[in-house]
Design a protein around this motif. Structure first.
Motif, PDB file in Angstrom:
ATOM      1  N   ILE C 224       0.808  -1.210   0.000  1.00  0.00           N
ATOM      2  CA  ILE C 224       0.000   0.000   0.000  1.00  0.00           C
ATOM      3  C   ILE C 224       0.841   1.260   0.000  1.00  0.00           C
ATOM      4  CG2 ILE C 224      -1.954  -1.140   1.071  1.00  0.00           C
ATOM      5  CD1 ILE C 224      -1.289   0.208   3.649  1.00  0.00           C
ATOM      6  N   ILE C 225       2.042   1.193   0.547  1.00  0.00           N
ATOM      7  CA  ILE C 225       2.890   2.379   0.486  1.00  0.00           C
ATOM      8  C   ILE C 225       3.347   2.601  -0.948  1.00  0.00           C
ATOM      9  CG2 ILE C 225       5.104   3.333   1.202  1.00  0.00           C
ATOM     10  CD1 ILE C 225       4.655   2.216   3.895  1.00  0.00           C
ATOM     11  N   LEU C 226       3.700   1.508  -1.616  1.00  0.00           N
ATOM     12  CA  LEU C 226       4.113   1.620  -3.003  1.00  0.00           C
ATOM     13  C   LEU C 226       2.969   2.174  -3.841  1.00  0.00           C
ATOM     14  CD1 LEU C 226       6.015   1.038  -5.329  1.00  0.00           C
ATOM     15  CD2 LEU C 226       5.190  -1.283  -5.363  1.00  0.00           C
ATOM     16  N   GLY C 227       1.781   1.658  -3.619  1.00  0.00           N
ATOM     17  CA  GLY C 227       0.650   2.084  -4.428  1.00  0.00           C
ATOM     18  C   GLY C 227       0.201   3.492  -4.107  1.00  0.00           C
ATOM     19  N   VAL C 236      -4.323  -1.791  -5.476  1.00  0.00           N
ATOM     20  CA  VAL C 236      -4.366  -2.821  -6.520  1.00  0.00           C
ATOM     21  C   VAL C 236      -3.096  -2.760  -7.350  1.00  0.00           C
ATOM     22  CG1 VAL C 236      -5.620  -3.656  -8.505  1.00  0.00           C
ATOM     23  CG2 VAL C 236      -6.865  -2.689  -6.588  1.00  0.00           C
ATOM     24  N   LEU C 237      -2.712  -1.533  -7.678  1.00  0.00           N
ATOM     25  CA  LEU C 237      -1.503  -1.344  -8.476  1.00  0.00           C
ATOM     26  C   LEU C 237      -0.276  -1.856  -7.733  1.00  0.00           C
ATOM     27  CD1 LEU C 237      -1.213  -0.102 -11.207  1.00  0.00           C
ATOM     28  CD2 LEU C 237      -0.474   2.014 -10.136  1.00  0.00           C
ATOM     29  N   VAL C 272      13.934   1.536  -0.805  1.00  0.00           N
ATOM     30  CA  VAL C 272      14.720   2.700  -0.400  1.00  0.00           C
ATOM     31  C   VAL C 272      14.511   3.858  -1.367  1.00  0.00           C
ATOM     32  CG1 VAL C 272      17.043   3.581  -0.080  1.00  0.00           C
ATOM     33  CG2 VAL C 272      16.455   1.353   0.815  1.00  0.00           C
ATOM     34  N   PHE C 273      14.615   3.561  -2.673  1.00  0.00           N
ATOM     35  CA  PHE C 273      14.484   4.652  -3.638  1.00  0.00           C
ATOM     36  C   PHE C 273      13.084   5.256  -3.618  1.00  0.00           C
ATOM     37  CE2 PHE C 273      18.407   5.254  -5.417  1.00  0.00           C
ATOM     38  CZ  PHE C 273      19.040   4.062  -5.709  1.00  0.00           C
ATOM     39  N   LEU C 274      12.116   4.392  -3.422  1.00  0.00           N
ATOM     40  CA  LEU C 274      10.753   4.893  -3.351  1.00  0.00           C
ATOM     41  C   LEU C 274      10.608   5.890  -2.215  1.00  0.00           C
ATOM     42  CD1 LEU C 274       8.439   4.037  -5.097  1.00  0.00           C
ATOM     43  CD2 LEU C 274       7.588   2.701  -3.217  1.00  0.00           C
ATOM     44  N   MET C 275      11.147   5.544  -1.069  1.00  0.00           N
ATOM     45  CA  MET C 275      11.027   6.429   0.071  1.00  0.00           C
ATOM     46  C   MET C 275      11.806   7.714  -0.136  1.00  0.00           C
ATOM     47  SD  MET C 275       8.939   5.204   2.206  1.00  0.00           S
ATOM     48  CE  MET C 275       8.041   4.561   0.826  1.00  0.00           C
ATOM     49  N   LEU C 276      12.930   7.594  -0.842  1.00  0.00           N
ATOM     50  CA  LEU C 276      13.741   8.778  -1.055  1.00  0.00           C
ATOM     51  C   LEU C 276      13.097   9.723  -2.065  1.00  0.00           C
ATOM     52  CD1 LEU C 276      17.439   7.495  -1.168  1.00  0.00           C
ATOM     53  CD2 LEU C 276      16.421   9.086   0.438  1.00  0.00           C
ATOM     54  N   TYR C 277      12.574   9.158  -3.136  1.00  0.00           N
ATOM     55  CA  TYR C 277      12.185  10.025  -4.236  1.00  0.00           C
ATOM     56  C   TYR C 277      10.695  10.091  -4.527  1.00  0.00           C
ATOM     57  CZ  TYR C 277      17.167   9.998  -4.803  1.00  0.00           C
ATOM     58  OH  TYR C 277      18.498  10.108  -4.556  1.00  0.00           O
ATOM     59  N   GLN C 280       5.060   9.240  -1.858  1.00  0.00           N
ATOM     60  CA  GLN C 280       3.609   9.177  -1.919  1.00  0.00           C
ATOM     61  C   GLN C 280       3.167   8.008  -2.782  1.00  0.00           C
ATOM     62  OE1 GLN C 280       5.608  11.298  -3.356  1.00  0.00           O
ATOM     63  NE2 GLN C 280       4.614  12.604  -4.840  1.00  0.00           N
ATOM     64  N   GLY C 281       4.123   7.224  -3.233  1.00  0.00           N
ATOM     65  CA  GLY C 281       3.748   6.035  -3.975  1.00  0.00           C
ATOM     66  C   GLY C 281       3.379   6.354  -5.403  1.00  0.00           C
ATOM     67  N   LEU C 282       2.931   5.347  -6.098  1.00  0.00           N
ATOM     68  CA  LEU C 282       2.668   5.526  -7.519  1.00  0.00           C
ATOM     69  C   LEU C 282       1.464   6.428  -7.766  1.00  0.00           C
ATOM     70  CD1 LEU C 282       3.280   1.877  -8.687  1.00  0.00           C
ATOM     71  CD2 LEU C 282       4.678   3.866  -9.170  1.00  0.00           C
ATOM     72  N   MET C 283       0.429   6.247  -6.968  1.00  0.00           N
ATOM     73  CA  MET C 283      -0.785   7.008  -7.223  1.00  0.00           C
ATOM     74  C   MET C 283      -0.939   8.174  -6.268  1.00  0.00           C
ATOM     75  SD  MET C 283      -2.195   5.342  -9.642  1.00  0.00           S
ATOM     76  CE  MET C 283      -3.917   5.725  -9.728  1.00  0.00           C
ATOM     77  N   GLY C 284       0.062   8.386  -5.508  1.00  0.00           N
ATOM     78  CA  GLY C 284      -0.008   9.155  -4.275  1.00  0.00           C
ATOM     79  C   GLY C 284      -0.871  10.401  -4.237  1.00  0.00           C
ATOM     80  N   GLU C 285      -1.693  10.436  -3.252  1.00  0.00           N
ATOM     81  CA  GLU C 285      -2.345  11.697  -2.985  1.00  0.00           C
ATOM     82  C   GLU C 285      -1.963  12.138  -1.583  1.00  0.00           C
ATOM     83  OE1 GLU C 285      -6.510  10.350  -3.020  1.00  0.00           O
ATOM     84  OE2 GLU C 285      -6.492  10.883  -0.911  1.00  0.00           O
ATOM     85  N   TYR C 286      -1.631  11.153  -0.782  1.00  0.00           N
ATOM     86  CA  TYR C 286      -1.294  11.460   0.602  1.00  0.00           C
ATOM     87  C   TYR C 286       0.212  11.443   0.704  1.00  0.00           C
ATOM     88  CZ  TYR C 286      -0.785  10.614   5.615  1.00  0.00           C
ATOM     89  OH  TYR C 286      -0.431  10.660   6.935  1.00  0.00           O
ATOM     90  N   LYS C 287       0.799  12.584   0.895  1.00  0.00           N
ATOM     91  CA  LYS C 287       2.242  12.629   0.953  1.00  0.00           C
ATOM     92  C   LYS C 287       2.678  12.214   2.343  1.00  0.00           C
ATOM     93  CE  LYS C 287       5.969  14.962  -1.189  1.00  0.00           C
ATOM     94  NZ  LYS C 287       6.304  15.598  -2.408  1.00  0.00           N
TER      95      LYS C 287
END
Lengths: 367, 296, 288
Positions: C224-227, C236-237, C272-277, C280-287
């Motif tokens: 869910i963090i990734l998505g 889902v993504l 790691v890279f996701l958290m760095l850059y 908010q994940g792929l669909m992120g609305e919540y930063k």
């Protein structure tokens, strides 16, 4: 941005699915290689054992001069403990690679997960696992780890021969350990199980209090049955706490590890294990060349399995339908493990001996 | 009853091991206030570094240990520089740190497995030949001896020594006071002129060194494998919380308490429930005394 | 095709898990790391009912959801006393304790021997024995779950949840009692996870405790963090990505000796890279 991501994802899925479907799904013709899927843990705690099985298999192929046009080996990681990964690996090798034979998976849980999905004729599955009653209903399922019944009964023979009647059992909280405990409990006319305790695999390896408890029950012998990593720890932690009580342990361990733990001699420790100081020579030499280490039982198993498989394929003329029968009729192969062969009910029979470790070598004991 | 002395000794040994992990973890958490899961992998890094230097390269034992400890410290410092510092600059939330540290943990563990294979190794050679001490010998009124090996004694003494050294560092030196300032309030510390980035880097370095030492000592006592870090870390976390987070003595106290509860639990119940007992203890503390035994 | 269908079913099941956890973590801000325990409770209840009493799958799944809801209610009560990091810690303590129960309470769960022979679902005489039909079932349930949670989150109930995430104290000033809402959403999340568990048990037909370890909870959290937190489509993504990525890497041709470990390396690097850059994940609305 969001919509772009969705579009990319959908395109990738469609593209991937189309590409997969384009892969030829032909059944093996006479000139197509026989494909063998190897599903073993290649990572995680058990990773080194799966890797060793793989190396044993590869050495056998090399020794028999098998070319990749006649046999293709496809290796997949089954993961250590969860069943999902093994199941997915199984699906992949069966559906995408269309393998004829599978070596693996590892252990009864993974095997029971894939078993209902084995067809009645193919692939033939040779599971690296203790043989379980429930395997019998699948006519193309073989298992190559000596049955727990054999191991325990052999151990009881050994213990009664030494007049060790009071036994304390230390084992692991897995299918393996529970079956060992149940079997021991049934042997009431021969040994008395004064107590037992189990550890959960994959935790901090501190068994000192378990050992203390076992020793304090004043048994004639502490009987330990463990997977290799836990077995190592028991051997490490038992001696200072032994208080003169012998340890009889069934686990897989190699000479280098024992030298590290004990030096040249391991007094008061008896090994109920399928260590063969002398695995078949050529195999041992080649394994040392490739890895720089002594082979362990898993590598030898891999080698032996592949040798028998090659023999069986030859007898059956590469006809997978006839392979199960051919496998149970092998006579006198030269396998890394002494006298390795399949019995009629698709389990393996291997002589089980007991050993001591003296002067840096395993010394086989008489009964 | 004759089992009691050995049980006590076992609890102390377990407590000593957890102490080492708890001290370093506590130091880091107290200063930067997030759960660094990567810390667990550092114990394995230390163990394998010592393995590399001593067994593979054949260096002298003492030298290997010192090198390994410093190498681990450097790696811990590096991870902070590359990852956590950037996250802090962005004021990322705790969840981000947690997930990032999980990534670090997975990464380090996998790298170790690639380079060293997952086989269980022991750092000592001829381990069983090590000296064993008998205490509470047969002549005492408890009636039965307890044994402790030389390595285990070393673990115990190291734990206590590090605790003392760290306490001294925090109280008496300027560096230590700066750490405390940053731990109390990073913003204010910056205002006062403390170079918080450097201090935090130092904290990660020291914490990682301690983790490395923990891994090395466990390697001598039992053995090392790439996945050893997680369970050690979890126990260190439990110890830190029940003892009192952010407090050096708290971590030590919690570690020994955990050791005792676990081992007596195994004695009374059985080995299978060990983890459940440890985490049950944590929940009880979280419910009734979340600040731990020693308040900050 | 079978392989792809298998992957699709797994994605479907983990998507339901992701959505269920997103309700608790993404929308309400409760860092719960124990979803695997509820997943397991659903799986075991369904398996036991199917194997021992021949109960219909759909009924068994519902019973599983109810049972899990009750247990999660108690756990949620205990957890409600904690905040932030301690909430996470407390939750994964429960995961470990429940896993121990699965493993050690052998009289009921058969421990590591596992429960084999779980039947496939059947409805009005039709059995979902082909994998393709099971995939359709999974996708239908996923759709239902999705619609339900969507309805939940856009309702006024959902708005309160988001308010709890943003500023709980302010909410209390307005007379709301956050603890009620937190409990309710926790229980709903648990029940949905149990539904996923029921599907899993029936699909794989053999369950044992190893599928419900702490790592699974962490995996679902990563999904869910990734998505993207608080984004249902993102879950889902995320499931798609984290399940398919290791499979795709199979075909990359790492030397097979280290292939499995390399996958772990890649997985760690991604986190790691996701958290760095892009936290908010792929669909992120919540930063984050």
């Amino acid at each position: 941005m969001k919509n772009l991501i969705w579009i990319i994802v959908i395109l990738v899925i469609i593209g991937g699915g189309w590409w997969f479907n384009q892969q030829p799904e032909t059944s093996p013709a006479a000139d197509e290689p026989i494909k063998i899927g190897l599903i073993m843990p290649l990572s995680g705690e058990l990773g080194v054992f799966g890797t060793n099985v793989k190396k044993g298999v590869e050495i056998a192929l090399e020794q028999k001069n098998v070319s990749t046009s006649s046999i293709r080996l496809i290796s997949e990681d089954s993961g250590a403990f969860t069943t999902n990964a093994a199941f997915t690996a199984f699906k992949k090798v069966v559906d995408v690679d269309d393998v004829d034979v599978i070596i693996g998976p590892f252990g009864p849980a993974q095997t029971l997960t894939i078993a209902p999905n084995i067809g009645t004729t193919s692939p033939v599955v040779i599971s690296v696992s203790n043989c379980d009653e429930r395997f019998k209903e699948y006519p193309t399922l073989f298992c190559i780890y000596p049955g727990i019944t054999d191991q325990v009964l052999g151990a009881v023979d050994f213990m009664t021969a030494r007049d060790w009647r009071k036994v304390y059992l230390l084992t692991e909280n897995t299918e393996f350990g529970i079956l060992v405990e149940n079997l021991l409990k049934q042997q009431t006319n021969r040994v008395n199980l004064v107590g037992s305790d189990k550890v959960v695999p994959n935790q901090t390896k501190d068994f000192r209090t378990l050992i203390t408890k076992a020793v304090a029950a004043s048994p004639d012998v502490v009987y330990a049955m463990f997977a290799p990593n836990e077995g190592f720890v028991i051997l490490r932690q038992f001696p200072p706490l032994a208080k003169g009580i012998p340890l009889y342990i069934g686990t897989d361990i190699n000479k280098n590890q024992l030298l590290d733990i004990f030096g040249q001699n391991a007094p008061g420790v008896y090994f109920a294990t399928r260590i063969d100081e002398q695995y078949e020579e050529d195999f041992t030499r080649r394994f040392k060349e490739v890895t720089g280490n002594e082979p362990d039982y898993f590598a030898a198993l891999g080698h032996s399995t592949m040798v028998i498989l090659l023999d069986g394929l030859e007898r059956a003329n590469n006809d997978i339908q006839k392979l199960p029968e051919a496998l149970t009729n092998i006579v006198d192969p030269i396998t890394a493990v002494r006298d390795f062969k399949f019995t009629d009910d698709r389990t393996v029979s291997v002589p089980l001996d007991s050993y001591e470790f003296k002067s840096g070598r395993f010394v086989r004991l008489g009964e | 009853m004759t089992i009691l002395p050995q049980l006590i000794v076992n609890s102390i040994i377990a407590g000593a091991i957890y102490t080492l992990v708890a001290i370093g973890f506590n130091l880091i958490y107290g200063t930067v206030k997030f759960f660094d899961l990567g810390y667990g992998a550092l114990t394995a890094v230390g163990g394998y570094a010592a393995f590399l230097f001593h067994k593979k390269l054949g260096l002298d034992l003492a030298l290997s240990i010192i090198l390994a400890v410093f190498l681990t410290g450097a790696i811990g410092w590096l991870v902070n520089q590359l990852v956590y510092k950037k996250l802090r600059a962005r004021r990322a939330s705790n969840m981000v740190f947690l997930v990032a540290s999980l990534g670090v943990f997975t990464l380090l563990q996998a790298l170790l497995a690639i380079f060293f294979s997952s086989q269980f190794q022991t750092l000592s050679t001829n381990a069983a030949g090590g000296r064993v001490f008998e205490i509470f010998g047969p002549t005492t009124w408890l009636g039965a001896g307890a044994v402790i090996t030389q390595v285990q004694l070393i673990i115990l003494l190291s734990g206590l020594a590090i605790m003392g050294a760290l306490a001294l560092l925090l109280k008496r030196t300027l560096f230590g006071k700066a750490i405390k300032a940053v731990a109390d309030d990073e913003e204010v510390a910056k205002v006062v002129g403390i170079d918080t980035a450097k201090i935090i880097g130092g904290v990660f370095f020291i914490g990682a060194m301690i983790a490395g030492l923990a891994g090395i000592l466990v390697g001598f006592d039992t053995g090392i494998e790439p996945t050893m870090g997680l369970s050690l870390l979890l126990k260190g976390v439990i110890a830190s919380i029940i003892g009192g987070i952010g407090n050096v003595y708290g971590g030590v106290l919690g570690a020994f308490l955990l050791g005792f509860v676990e081992n007596f639990g195994i004695w009374q119940i059985s080995g299978e429930w060990k983890d459940a007992i440890a985490f049950g203890l944590l929940i009880i503390f979280l419910l009734f005394r979340p600040q731990g035994i020693i308040r900050k | 095709m079978e392989y792809l269908i298998h992957l699709a079913i797994l994605v479907g099941i983990y998507a339901i898990l992701g959505v269920s956890l997103n309700l608790v973590v993404g929308f309400t801000g409760l860092l719960s790391v124990t979803q695997a325990a509820f997943y397991g409770l659903g799986a075991y209840t369904t398996a036991l009912l199917l194997v021992n009493f021949g109960v219909n799958f759909f009924l068994a799944a519902i019973i599983g959801m109810i049972l899990t809801a009750m247990i999660s209610f108690l756990i949620g009560l205990v957890l409600s006393r904690f905040r932030g990091d301690y909430y996470a810690l407390g939750s994964f303590s429960f995961n470990i304790i429940i896993y121990s129960v699965f493993l050690n309470w052998q009289a009921v769960t058969r421990g590591p021997l596992g429960i084999p022979g779980v039947a496939r679902p059947s409805l009005f005489g039709l059995t979902f024995s082909s994998n393709f039909s099971f995939l359709l079932l999974t996708l239908s349930l996923l759709l239902l779950t999705f619609l339900f949670t969507r309805w939940l989150t856009v309702s006024s109930f959902g708005r309160v949840l988001k308010a709890i995430r943003e500023d709980e104290t302010a909410l209390q000033v307005f007379g709301y009692r956050p603890i009620h809402y937190k409990l309710v959403i926790f229980v709903i999340g648990a029940a949905l996870a149990a539904l996923a568990g029921a599907l899993f048990a029936s699909y794989i037909t053999f369950i044992d405790p190893s599928s419900f370890v702490l790592f699974e909870s962490i995996f679902i959290l990563a999904i869910i963090i990734l998505g993207g937190l608080a984004n249902l489509k993102g879950s889902v993504l995320g499931a798609l990505f984290l399940i398919l990525l290791p499979e795709a890497l199979r075909f990359v041709g790492f030397p097979s000796d280290v292939a499995a470990q390399m996958r772990q390396v890649v997985y760690g690097l991604i986190l790691v890279f996701l958290m760095l850059y892009r936290p908010q994940g792929l669909m992120g609305e919540y930063k984050l």
